[in-house]
Design an enzyme around this catalytic site. Sequence first.
Site, mmCIF file in Angstrom:
data_model
loop_
_atom_site.group_PDB
_atom_site.id
_atom_site.type_symbol
_atom_site.label_atom_id
_atom_site.label_comp_id
_atom_site.label_asym_id
_atom_site.label_seq_id
_atom_site.Cartn_x
_atom_site.Cartn_y
_atom_site.Cartn_z
ATOM 1 N N SER A 1 -56.203 -1.345 -20.236
ATOM 2 C CA SER A 1 -55.125 -0.523 -19.606
ATOM 3 C C SER A 1 -54.676 0.425 -20.560
ATOM 4 C CB SER A 1 -54.012 -1.481 -19.213
ATOM 5 O OG SER A 1 -54.754 -2.261 -18.057
HETATM 6 C C1 LIG Z 1 -57.757 -3.243 -16.128
HETATM 7 S S1 LIG Z 1 -58.244 -4.771 -16.707
HETATM 8 C C2 LIG Z 1 -57.363 -4.923 -17.779
HETATM 9 C C3 LIG Z 1 -57.696 -6.065 -18.879
HETATM 10 C C4 LIG Z 1 -56.668 -6.182 -20.063
HETATM 11 N N1 LIG Z 1 -55.258 -6.238 -19.609
HETATM 12 C C5 LIG Z 1 -56.716 -5.144 -21.087
HETATM 13 O O1 LIG Z 1 -56.176 -4.113 -21.173
HETATM 14 O O2 LIG Z 1 -57.743 -5.214 -21.694
HETATM 15 C C6 LIG Z 1 -58.420 -5.759 -15.467
HETATM 16 C C7 LIG Z 1 -59.184 -7.148 -15.738
HETATM 17 O O3 LIG Z 1 -59.083 -8.185 -14.664
HETATM 18 C C8 LIG Z 1 -60.513 -8.727 -14.486
HETATM 19 N N2 LIG Z 1 -60.373 -9.446 -13.092
HETATM 20 C C9 LIG Z 1 -60.238 -8.806 -11.854
HETATM 21 N N3 LIG Z 1 -60.193 -9.706 -10.871
HETATM 22 C C10 LIG Z 1 -60.363 -11.102 -11.573
HETATM 23 C C11 LIG Z 1 -59.995 -12.274 -11.189
HETATM 24 N N4 LIG Z 1 -60.066 -12.580 -9.972
HETATM 25 N N5 LIG Z 1 -60.016 -13.219 -12.167
HETATM 26 C C12 LIG Z 1 -60.202 -12.997 -13.454
HETATM 27 N N6 LIG Z 1 -59.901 -11.724 -13.844
HETATM 28 C C13 LIG Z 1 -60.308 -10.709 -12.974
HETATM 29 C C14 LIG Z 1 -61.234 -7.700 -14.693
HETATM 30 O O4 LIG Z 1 -62.591 -8.234 -14.966
HETATM 31 C C15 LIG Z 1 -60.866 -6.835 -15.630
HETATM 32 O O5 LIG Z 1 -61.309 -7.359 -17.160
#
Ligand SMILES: C[S@@+](CC[C@H](N)C(=O)[O-])C[C@H]1O[C@@H](n2cnc3c(N)ncnc32)[C@H](O)[C@@H]1O
Length: 215
Positions: free
Chosen positions: A50
């Site tokens: 993000s």
């Molecule tokens: C926008 S990314 C943000 C990651 C983190 N906040 C960062 O800035 O590095 C969203 C993350 O949510 C994960 N994600 C989506 N659905 C998920 C779920 N059901 N359970 C766990 N992780 C999930 C994705 O794989 C991704 O790594």
Amino acid sequence: MVEHLQRYGIIKSKRVADVIETVDRALFVPGGSPAYEDSPMPIGFNVTISAPHMHATCLQLLEKNLQPGMHALDVGSGTGYMTACFARMVGPQGRAIGVEHIPELVALSVKNVEKSAAASLLKDGSLALHVGDGRKGWPEFAPYDAIHVGAAAPDIPQPLIDQLKPGGRLVIPVGKISQELKVVDKNEDGNVTVRTETSVRYVPLTSREAQLRGY
Ligand SMILES: C[S@@+](CC[C@H](N)C(=O)[O-])C[C@H]1O[C@@H](n2cnc3c(N)ncnc32)[C@H](O)[C@@H]1O
């Protein structure tokens, strides 16, 4: 980057400024990416790290629930950046738990955190990064004072509300095409209030299969 976020009123407190200065974003973005540019960046698997202003907004909203000794959950922990910030804020007596459903990203996040100012907290176990479906939360260390969700859910998952401590706060983007960042507070009697902070754009909180096939 911190000065820019302070000038625009996104970082309001010294604790949030300090943690963003201490946990170096350059260790979490893919090699060669402009680490301090205020935009999300691809990290593979159809997702992004993000943007700094979203990290800062969420840290600011959760600051009071990230005091030393408190428990924090980071759902969709991706690169591990927010989990590392939470761990620094709650300290060695607290717990910072990341849950991410892509095993390769969990492995990457462990490597990232090992290089960062949160490395000793990972080593002593107060910071942990797990593979799992974050929609179910992580009951082992519940209830949580702070829960952050880094991906947009169609609705607020009930297990996350259930795992919030009385006095706790959940910050979660909700919606599909049009999304809003929701702030969910559970009061001491267990009653829950929900308000909208701002409009946002996040990748979906979904199943691993849906994410890997491109939603
Ligand atoms: C926008 S990314 C943000 C990651 C983190 N906040 C960062 O800035 O590095 C969203 C993350 O949510 C994960 N994600 C989506 N659905 C998920 C779920 N059901 N359970 C766990 N992780 C999930 C994705 O794989 C991704 O790594």
